[in-house]
Enzyme design. Structure first.
Site, PDB file in Angstrom:
ATOM      1  N   ASP A   9       0.887  -1.165  -0.092  1.00 54.79           N
ATOM      2  CA  ASP A   9       0.148   0.093  -0.107  1.00 54.79           C
ATOM      3  C   ASP A   9       0.856   1.248   0.108  1.00 54.79           C
ATOM      4  O   ASP A   9       0.548   2.085   0.660  1.00 54.79           O
ATOM      5  CB  ASP A   9      -1.079  -0.128   1.280  1.00 54.79           C
ATOM      6  CG  ASP A   9      -1.999  -1.176   1.060  1.00 54.79           C
ATOM      7  OD1 ASP A   9      -2.601  -1.448   0.034  1.00 54.79           O
ATOM      8  OD2 ASP A   9      -2.288  -1.578   2.179  1.00 54.79           O
ATOM      9  N   LYS A  61     -12.057  -4.438  -3.258  1.00 52.12           N
ATOM     10  CA  LYS A  61     -13.045  -4.570  -2.216  1.00 52.12           C
ATOM     11  C   LYS A  61     -14.269  -4.189  -3.193  1.00 52.12           C
ATOM     12  O   LYS A  61     -14.848  -3.367  -2.592  1.00 52.12           O
ATOM     13  CB  LYS A  61     -12.951  -3.961  -0.956  1.00 52.12           C
ATOM     14  CG  LYS A  61     -11.821  -4.382  -0.213  1.00 52.12           C
ATOM     15  CD  LYS A  61     -11.930  -4.164   1.301  1.00 52.12           C
ATOM     16  CE  LYS A  61     -10.838  -4.891   1.936  1.00 52.12           C
ATOM     17  NZ  LYS A  61      -9.335  -4.036   1.832  1.00 52.12           N
ATOM     18  N   ASP A  64     -20.419  -3.244  -5.238  1.00 53.77           N
ATOM     19  CA  ASP A  64     -21.410  -2.518  -6.085  1.00 53.77           C
ATOM     20  C   ASP A  64     -22.557  -3.427  -6.602  1.00 53.77           C
ATOM     21  O   ASP A  64     -22.556  -4.639  -6.589  1.00 53.77           O
ATOM     22  CB  ASP A  64     -20.668  -1.998  -7.132  1.00 53.77           C
ATOM     23  CG  ASP A  64     -21.310  -0.351  -7.615  1.00 53.77           C
ATOM     24  OD1 ASP A  64     -22.724  -0.646  -7.822  1.00 53.77           O
ATOM     25  OD2 ASP A  64     -20.525   0.472  -7.492  1.00 53.77           O
ATOM     26  N   SER A 117     -10.701  -6.277   9.959  1.00 52.40           N
ATOM     27  CA  SER A 117      -9.775  -6.463  11.044  1.00 52.40           C
ATOM     28  C   SER A 117      -9.922  -5.102  12.070  1.00 52.40           C
ATOM     29  O   SER A 117      -9.463  -5.585  13.018  1.00 52.40           O
ATOM     30  CB  SER A 117      -8.281  -6.614  10.551  1.00 52.40           C
ATOM     31  OG  SER A 117      -8.070  -5.618   9.892  1.00 52.40           O
ATOM     32  N   ALA A 173       1.290  -3.885  12.091  1.00 54.37           N
ATOM     33  CA  ALA A 173       0.762  -2.650  12.403  1.00 54.37           C
ATOM     34  C   ALA A 173      -0.357  -2.658  13.346  1.00 54.37           C
ATOM     35  O   ALA A 173      -0.568  -1.702  14.123  1.00 54.37           O
ATOM     36  CB  ALA A 173       0.769  -1.862  11.297  1.00 54.37           C
ATOM     37  N   GLY A 175      -1.722  -5.156  15.295  1.00 55.95           N
ATOM     38  CA  GLY A 175      -1.327  -5.739  16.650  1.00 55.95           C
ATOM     39  C   GLY A 175      -1.571  -7.273  16.760  1.00 55.95           C
ATOM     40  O   GLY A 175      -1.777  -7.532  17.905  1.00 55.95           O
ATOM     41  N   GLY A 176      -2.110  -7.703  15.631  1.00 63.39           N
ATOM     42  CA  GLY A 176      -2.497  -9.309  15.881  1.00 63.39           C
ATOM     43  C   GLY A 176      -1.576 -10.327  16.433  1.00 63.39           C
ATOM     44  O   GLY A 176      -0.278  -9.803  16.251  1.00 63.39           O
TER      45      GLY A 176
HETATM   46  P1  BMP Z   1      -1.323  -3.485   7.442  1.00 64.08           P
HETATM   47  O1  BMP Z   1      -0.559  -4.825   7.644  1.00 64.08           O
HETATM   48  O2  BMP Z   1      -0.190  -2.406   7.062  1.00 64.08           O
HETATM   49  O3  BMP Z   1      -2.207  -3.195   8.538  1.00 64.08           O
HETATM   50  O4  BMP Z   1      -2.099  -3.717   6.124  1.00 64.08           O
HETATM   51  C1  BMP Z   1      -3.317  -4.625   5.931  1.00 64.08           C
HETATM   52  C2  BMP Z   1      -3.630  -4.664   4.693  1.00 64.08           C
HETATM   53  O5  BMP Z   1      -4.897  -5.691   4.399  1.00 64.08           O
HETATM   54  C3  BMP Z   1      -4.155  -3.260   4.107  1.00 64.08           C
HETATM   55  O6  BMP Z   1      -4.149  -3.371   2.754  1.00 64.08           O
HETATM   56  C4  BMP Z   1      -5.754  -3.199   4.445  1.00 64.08           C
HETATM   57  O7  BMP Z   1      -6.360  -2.789   3.515  1.00 64.08           O
HETATM   58  C5  BMP Z   1      -5.987  -4.856   4.301  1.00 64.08           C
HETATM   59  N1  BMP Z   1      -7.188  -5.163   5.023  1.00 64.08           N
HETATM   60  C6  BMP Z   1      -7.138  -5.021   6.202  1.00 64.08           C
HETATM   61  O8  BMP Z   1      -6.346  -4.561   6.975  1.00 64.08           O
HETATM   62  N2  BMP Z   1      -8.426  -5.610   7.168  1.00 64.08           N
HETATM   63  C7  BMP Z   1      -9.444  -6.198   6.411  1.00 64.08           C
HETATM   64  O9  BMP Z   1     -10.318  -6.596   7.066  1.00 64.08           O
HETATM   65  C8  BMP Z   1      -9.195  -6.485   5.277  1.00 64.08           C
HETATM   66  C9  BMP Z   1      -8.245  -5.921   4.374  1.00 64.08           C
HETATM   67  O10 BMP Z   1      -8.277  -6.202   2.915  1.00 64.08           O
END
Ligand code: BMP
Length: 216
Positions: A9, A61, A64, A117, A173, A175-176
């Site tokens: 991203d 995502k 529509d 998430s 990022a 926190g999982g």
């Molecule tokens: P990051 O590890 O930087 O948080 O990125 C997570 C990626 O997964 C991002 O592209 C976000 O748009 C996508 N995403 C998410 O975080 N949670 C969801 O439930 C669905 C996602 O597509």
């Protein structure tokens, strides 16, 4: 082995290509979404695929009516190996995307979001997420998105979809807890990691860390 999907991203095209090239030995797939495509062009999806040699999923995502979903999917799948759509629009909107994917000669994945998430997902999405997972199973989609930030929900959704691969964002990022997530996920599933890799000082080193962790 659980696979690693990089969420690329970044909004600087040159940097995106650079990172993709550097991390490619350590990842299994790349997810490209609006940040990168809107800051460059749709063709970047094909370039990321060429540079990495890995599966590239378009995270648009789709949410529509069937005919609009169909148009977007047709464009995205020219370059991408798969596309992510929402399920809450209903079965016909997902089927429209599956129809487009089927028309391509090669295998193209249709991946459906169940529960997301972030915290806001608790408001409207979580109450219907099990139903969405059941619909994903019935439609035989090629993957579902479910959260690493809520391992108990990840487990429930995984149990519902059975042998459909789960792609799970929220590690790093957001926190999982990776250990808990890896206890739930199986061979054909993916963790999706973005910022923890592409914002780190050395993305290749960080990707390599995950690479080894997933193999231990
Ligand atoms: P990051 O590890 O930087 O948080 O990125 C997570 C990626 O997964 C991002 O592209 C976000 O748009 C996508 N995403 C998410 O975080 N949670 C969801 O439930 C669905 C996602 O597509």
């Amino acid at each position: 082995m659980v696979k690693l999907m990089l969420a690329l991203d970044v909004t600087d095209e040159k940097r995106a290509i650079e990172i993709a090239r550097e991390v490619s030995p350590y990842i299994d797939a790349v997810k490209v979404g609006y940040p990168l495509v809107l800051s460059s062009r749709l063709g970047i999806v094909g370039e990321i695929k060429d540079v990495t040699g890995k599966e590239v999923i378009c995270d648009f995502k789709l949410a529509d009516i069937p005919s609009t979903n169909e148009k977007i999917a047709s464009l995205a799948l020219r370059y991408g190996d798969g596309i992510i759509c929402h399920g809450f629009l209903g079965e016909d909107s997902v089927r429209a995307v599956q129809e487009v994917a089927r028309r391509y000669g090669e295998y193209k994945k249709v991946i459906m979001v169940t529960e997301m998430s972030h915290r806001g997902a608790l408001q409207f999405l979580q109450p219907v997420a099990d139903k969405l997972a059941k619909m994903a199973k019935r439609l035989k989609v090629d993957g579902v998105v479910a959260p690493s930030t809520r391992p108990e929900r990840l487990k429930t959704i995984k149990d519902i979809v059975g042998d459909i691969p789960v792609m799970s964002p929220g590690i790093g990022a957001q926190g999982g807890d990776l250990n808990r997530v890896l206890d739930i996920l199986e061979e054909e599933d993916y963790i999706i990691v973005g910022r923890d890799i592409y914002e780190s000082e050395n993305p290749a080193k960080r990707a390599k860390y995950y690479y080894h962790l997933l193999r231990d």
